[in-house]
Every structure is written in C-alpha cells, then in structure tokens.
Design a protein around this motif. Structure first.
Motif, short mmCIF file in Angstrom:
data_model
loop_
_atom_site.label_atom_id
_atom_site.label_comp_id
_atom_site.label_asym_id
_atom_site.label_seq_id
_atom_site.Cartn_x
_atom_site.Cartn_y
_atom_site.Cartn_z
N GLU A 434 0.83 -1.20 0.00
CA GLU A 434 0.00 0.00 0.00
C GLU A 434 0.87 1.26 0.00
N ASP A 435 2.06 1.17 0.63
CA ASP A 435 2.98 2.31 0.61
C ASP A 435 3.49 2.55 -0.81
N GLU A 436 3.80 1.47 -1.51
CA GLU A 436 4.26 1.60 -2.89
C GLU A 436 3.18 2.22 -3.76
N ARG A 437 1.95 1.84 -3.52
CA ARG A 437 0.83 2.37 -4.29
C ARG A 437 0.64 3.86 -4.01
N MET A 438 0.79 4.26 -2.75
CA MET A 438 0.67 5.66 -2.40
C MET A 438 1.82 6.47 -3.03
N LEU A 439 2.99 5.88 -3.08
CA LEU A 439 4.14 6.54 -3.70
C LEU A 439 3.85 6.81 -5.17
N ASP A 440 3.31 5.80 -5.86
CA ASP A 440 2.94 5.98 -7.27
C ASP A 440 1.92 7.10 -7.42
N LEU A 441 0.95 7.13 -6.52
CA LEU A 441 -0.14 8.09 -6.61
C LEU A 441 0.36 9.53 -6.47
N LEU A 442 1.26 9.75 -5.55
CA LEU A 442 1.67 11.13 -5.31
C LEU A 442 2.52 11.68 -6.45
N PHE A 443 3.10 10.79 -7.28
CA PHE A 443 3.87 11.27 -8.42
C PHE A 443 3.00 11.50 -9.66
N GLN A 444 1.75 11.10 -9.61
CA GLN A 444 0.90 11.19 -10.80
C GLN A 444 0.44 12.60 -11.11
N ASN A 445 0.44 13.48 -10.14
CA ASN A 445 -0.06 14.83 -10.37
C ASN A 445 0.85 15.83 -9.66
N ARG A 446 2.05 15.97 -10.21
CA ARG A 446 3.02 16.91 -9.64
C ARG A 446 3.04 18.16 -10.51
N THR A 447 2.77 19.29 -9.90
CA THR A 447 2.68 20.54 -10.63
C THR A 447 3.73 21.53 -10.11
N PHE A 448 3.88 22.62 -10.83
CA PHE A 448 4.86 23.65 -10.45
C PHE A 448 4.17 25.01 -10.46
N ASP A 449 4.40 25.77 -9.41
CA ASP A 449 3.78 27.08 -9.23
C ASP A 449 4.78 28.16 -9.66
N LEU A 450 4.46 28.87 -10.73
CA LEU A 450 5.37 29.91 -11.22
C LEU A 450 5.69 30.95 -10.15
N GLY A 451 4.73 31.23 -9.28
CA GLY A 451 4.97 32.22 -8.24
C GLY A 451 6.11 31.84 -7.33
N ALA A 452 6.15 30.57 -6.92
CA ALA A 452 7.22 30.10 -6.06
C ALA A 452 8.51 29.91 -6.84
N VAL A 453 8.41 29.39 -8.06
CA VAL A 453 9.60 29.13 -8.86
C VAL A 453 10.34 30.42 -9.18
#
Length: 502
Positions: A434-453
């Motif tokens: 289940e930890d491996e599955r959660m790891l996969d999930l959190l990488f599926q929607n990684r975004t970048f905020d121009l304001g912070a960048v």
C-alpha cells in the motif's frame, strides 16, 4: 491532472508488452534479465535519434554538491566523490560509460563550492565575462530563473537541431507546461536525473500510533477520495496527547507527549499545492496571472492555516524557535514516535534519523482541500528540484549538448529510474504494497507554481515567502497580506513578461 490519463495509458501499454515478452521467454525456456528486472535492454533500438559518433567531445556540466544524489546522478565515479557506491550510483555511472562508448560523448562534471544556487551564480559570471567554460548547468529551479529572466539561457523552443523532443515522456511534461512563459522555456527536468523526484513533497505517518488510537487508515480515505485537510486535522486532534507537566505542548515532547503533526513553515505552501492552489495561473497567451485572491484560494489558506496554528495538536517548527535548530528537532520528534504525521520531501527517506528509526511509518499524498477536488496533487521544493539550462555562451557545442541531454533522459529512464524508484524507494524504503501504491499516486499529479519558482519580488519578501511569512506572524488574513504586496508582485511579474515578450 494534465498528463495523468496519458501516462496511465502508456504504463498499461508498457505493462502489456512486458507481459508478452516474459511469456515468450518462458515458452522458449529462457529468461530475459531485462524482463526480470523491469528494465529495457539498452541494446534495443529504442533511442529515437540516429546514432552519431561525436568523437569524444567533452560536455562540461556545472552543478552543486549539496546533496548526495547531486554527486552521482551525472555518473561521477563514487571514489571521486567520497560517497558509498550503490545500485543507483552504479546505474548512473554505467549510463555515462555507455554515452561515451556508444556515442563519443564525454561528460566532465564540475561541482561548485557554496552549495545550491552557486552554479547559477558561476554561470552568470562566465557569461558576463564572455567565457564558455561550462556547456550545461544543473541547479535548483528557483535559482536558475534569475538568469532566465535575463535571457542568459537558450530557449529550448528556439533550438531547431531536432535533438531534444520536449514531448517525450522522459521529460517532465507538467514542468514544461507550467514553467513556460510566452512560449519561452529555459529549464527542463525529467528522467535524466532523480533529484527532481527526491525533492517531491509527501506526507509521512506513524502507522502504529494511528492503529493504537483506533483511527481509520488514511490509505482507506485516500482510496475513497476523502483524504482532505479536514480529515488530517481531525486525526491530529484525535492523536495529540499531553501527559508531561506544563500548560502547553513543548517542541521537545516530554515522556508520553504526542503531537498530531510536526511541520515547518514551507509546509504551508506544500499544503496549498496539495489543494491545487498555485499562486499563479496563465492566460491564453501563456502569460502569468496572479490568482491569490480567488475565492477558493482564500478559503484554502484559511482552512490550512487554522490547522497549522493549532498548537494543541500541530507543532510548526518555526513557531518554537530558530528554524535551523527546530527543523532537526522536527525530524527527531517524528522518528522517535512522538508525532503521528510529518510532511517532507522524498529525500527524507534517505535521512539517518528515518533509517535508524523503529517507527513503522507509511507515506501518503498531500491531502485534498475537500472532496470536490478531483485529484491528489503535490509539488517539489523549488530549492532542490534539479533542472537543466544551456547557457547562451554555449554555441560551438550546442548540438552535442542537446544530443547528450536527450540521451541522458532516455537512458536515464531505461537504466537508472528503475534502480532508484523500484529497487531503492520501493523495495528498500517502503514497508507494504500500500505504501508503494501511495508513492505511485503522489507522483501522478506533480505541478509547479510559477509564483514560487520565480519568487517574484523576492528573495526576502517575494512570492515564495508569501505563505511562510504569514505563518511567522500566525496570520490567516491572506487578503490584507496580499494587498500589501500586490504592487511589488505585479511589478516583478510585468518585468518578466516584458523581457519574455519584447
């Protein structure tokens, strides 16, 4: 969010092909080592570019030595960097050897003194002096933007040699989409390195504590789509316990004291990203627009800050003393078993405290704002997420550098990603499937905020510090805080737009 469906389809297709290949090997009585390991043989005709011999040309890469992965992800031999060799560093070194032997591309890695951000400063001095000592720079994304706004880097969209395919899945498509401004893109990342993954934010939790208190597994809430900020806050309140003397919780818990969650000021921004509340969006012309006063953004900060400021159950390190000392205490509290939750980067898994802990921990995506949010989301620490930029001083070796970058990304995916992600993060760091599955999930929607960048109007009072500054004042008044900074933010954004569109 933007690329999830496409990525899932690609993964399913790859999985089907791998299954067929394994079946064929079984029928012939032979076992493919590549199929068994989950990797693809580098001898296959998978690399999209026509094979070229670059005659041993040396590409000089400038980077920092602030993290262990920076010392090996460009293939520098372990004995030269005084790090312990493992399967991941070996894979990167083998990639470097392959590029030299098969394509005549030699890399020379130069490590700056001064840590993260120092490579950007050194490249700036090189360009100002009219020199071309370094052909490629790899640094934290927020530092590189300093030179992007001065147009000291090549715009990847303007490079027409055909060597870099920005649509390829081994380049981070969300980063490309989020960080381009006015059809100009100066920084890319992807499978060429692992430091972008190591810098990705997650939420760690103490499995035993939650079970001892009879709480529902957060994994069940994740699967049900109900893992929200409110759900996390309720768990923090349920677990928080004070049995030692004194009227209030101390950041150094007494015997039996339990924090619901320990955190740091940067986590306020990370929770906003988990709620899909970037400070910046873009218009139809690919230009940045502030959205801090959007109703949902304001509501998100009020919800998140209410949780972070509740010292009866949540301990934000910055509110208890000097952050440099408190951040180390934060990790120690969690690994000692005195906190149920702790946000942090994936690189936390490599820390000595986590590796030596007896805590049975799990990993989760950052919580949604509410159940109306369709997907879980996360981002990276913009300080340590490594991106590549090509300085404009690189003219003679531009073609070779682009070819190298594409090969590094393709063969990084083929040779290195599995060693890092599957064999190290999953097999060595994850306790349960289940930890491996959660790891996969959190990488599926990684975004970048121009304001912070871009940290417009930074560094001391810029957009990157907008939420952390309010945390320092325990303020939830996002409207007043924004109004006091609106003009400086907008002026900095306008200057960038002017540079990129002139």
């Amino acid at each position: 969010m933007k690329k999830t469906a496409k990525i899932l389809c690609l993964l399913l297709a790859v999985l089907m092909l791998a299954t067929l290949a394994a079946a064929c090997d079984t029928e012939t009585g032979e076992t493919s080592s590549a199929a068994a390991s989950g990797t693809t043989s580098t001898e296959t005709e998978g690399f999209r570019l026509e094979k070229q011999d670059w005659g041993g040309v040396t590409i000089n890469i400038l980077t920092h030595n602030a993290r262990d992965y920076a010392l090996y992800e460009f293939g520098t031999p372990a004995q030269e960097t005084e790090i312990e060799s493992d399967n991941v560093s070996t894979a990167f070194q083998e990639r470097t050897n392959l590029l030299e032997e098969e394509y005549g591309l030699t890399t020379q890695v130069h490590f700056t003194e001064g840590g993260i951000g120092a490579p950007t400063n050194e490249i700036e001095q090189q360009i100002i002096a009219g020199l071309s000592e370094y052909d490629l720079v790899a640094d934290g994304i927020t530092y590189l933007t300093k030179l992007g706004t001065q147009e000291y880097f090549w715009n990847y969209y303007d490079i027409d040699n055909g060597y870099i395919d920005l649509n390829a899945d081994y380049w981070d498509q969300s980063a490309i989409e989020d960080l381009a401004i006015a059809n100009k893109l100066y920084y890319i990342t992807g499978e060429a390195v692992v430091s972008d993954n190591a810098a990705t934010w997650a939420l760690y939790y103490n499995k035993d504590l939650l079970e001892d208190y009879g709480l529902t597994s957060p994994v069940e809430l994740v699967d049900a789509g109900t893992w929200t900020v409110d759900a996390l806050y309720e768990m923090c309140k349920s677990v928080a316990t004070k049995v030692s003397s004194g009227d209030t919780m101390s950041y150094e818990p007494g015997d039996g004291d339990i924090w619901g969650m320990v955190a740091q000021a940067y986590d306020g921004l990370a929770f906003m990203w988990g709620a899909e509340q970037a400070m910046i969006t873009k218009d139809e012309d690919d230009l940045p627009i502030m959205r801090i006063l959007d109703e949902r953004n304001v509501s998100a900060w009020q919800t998140i800050s209410e949780m972070l400021y509740d010292k009866s159950c949540v301990g934000v390190a910055d509110l208890f003393g000097n952050w440099a000392d408190m951040y180390e205490n934060e990790s120690q509290i969690f690994t000692n078993g005195n906190a149920a939750f702790m946000p942090g980067a994936i690189t936390v898994l490599d820390g000595e405290a986590m590796n030596n802990s007896d805590v049975r921990f799990g990993i989760l995506p950052m919580p949604k704002l509410d159940e109306n949010q369709e997907e879980y989301a996360t981002s990276c620490t913009v300080y340590y997420a490594t991106f590549f930029s090509i300085p404009t001083s690189n003219v003679e070796k531009l073609d070779a550098t682009c070819y190298l970058l594409e090969a590094m990304a393709y063969y990084g995916q083929e040779m290195c990603t599995y060693e890092y992600y599957d064999k190290t993060l999953k097999l060595k760091r994850m306790e349960d499937p289940e930890d491996e599955r959660m790891l996969d999930l959190l990488f599926q929607n990684r975004t970048f905020d121009l304001g912070a960048v871009y940290d417009w109007a930074g560094p001391t009072a810029g957009m990157l510090q907008f939420y952390t500054g309010m945390i320092g004042q325990t303020s939830s008044d996002i409207i007043s805080s924004y109004e006091s900074k609106r003009d400086s933010f907008q002026a900095a954004i306008d200057a960038t737009i002017d540079t990129f569109t002139k």
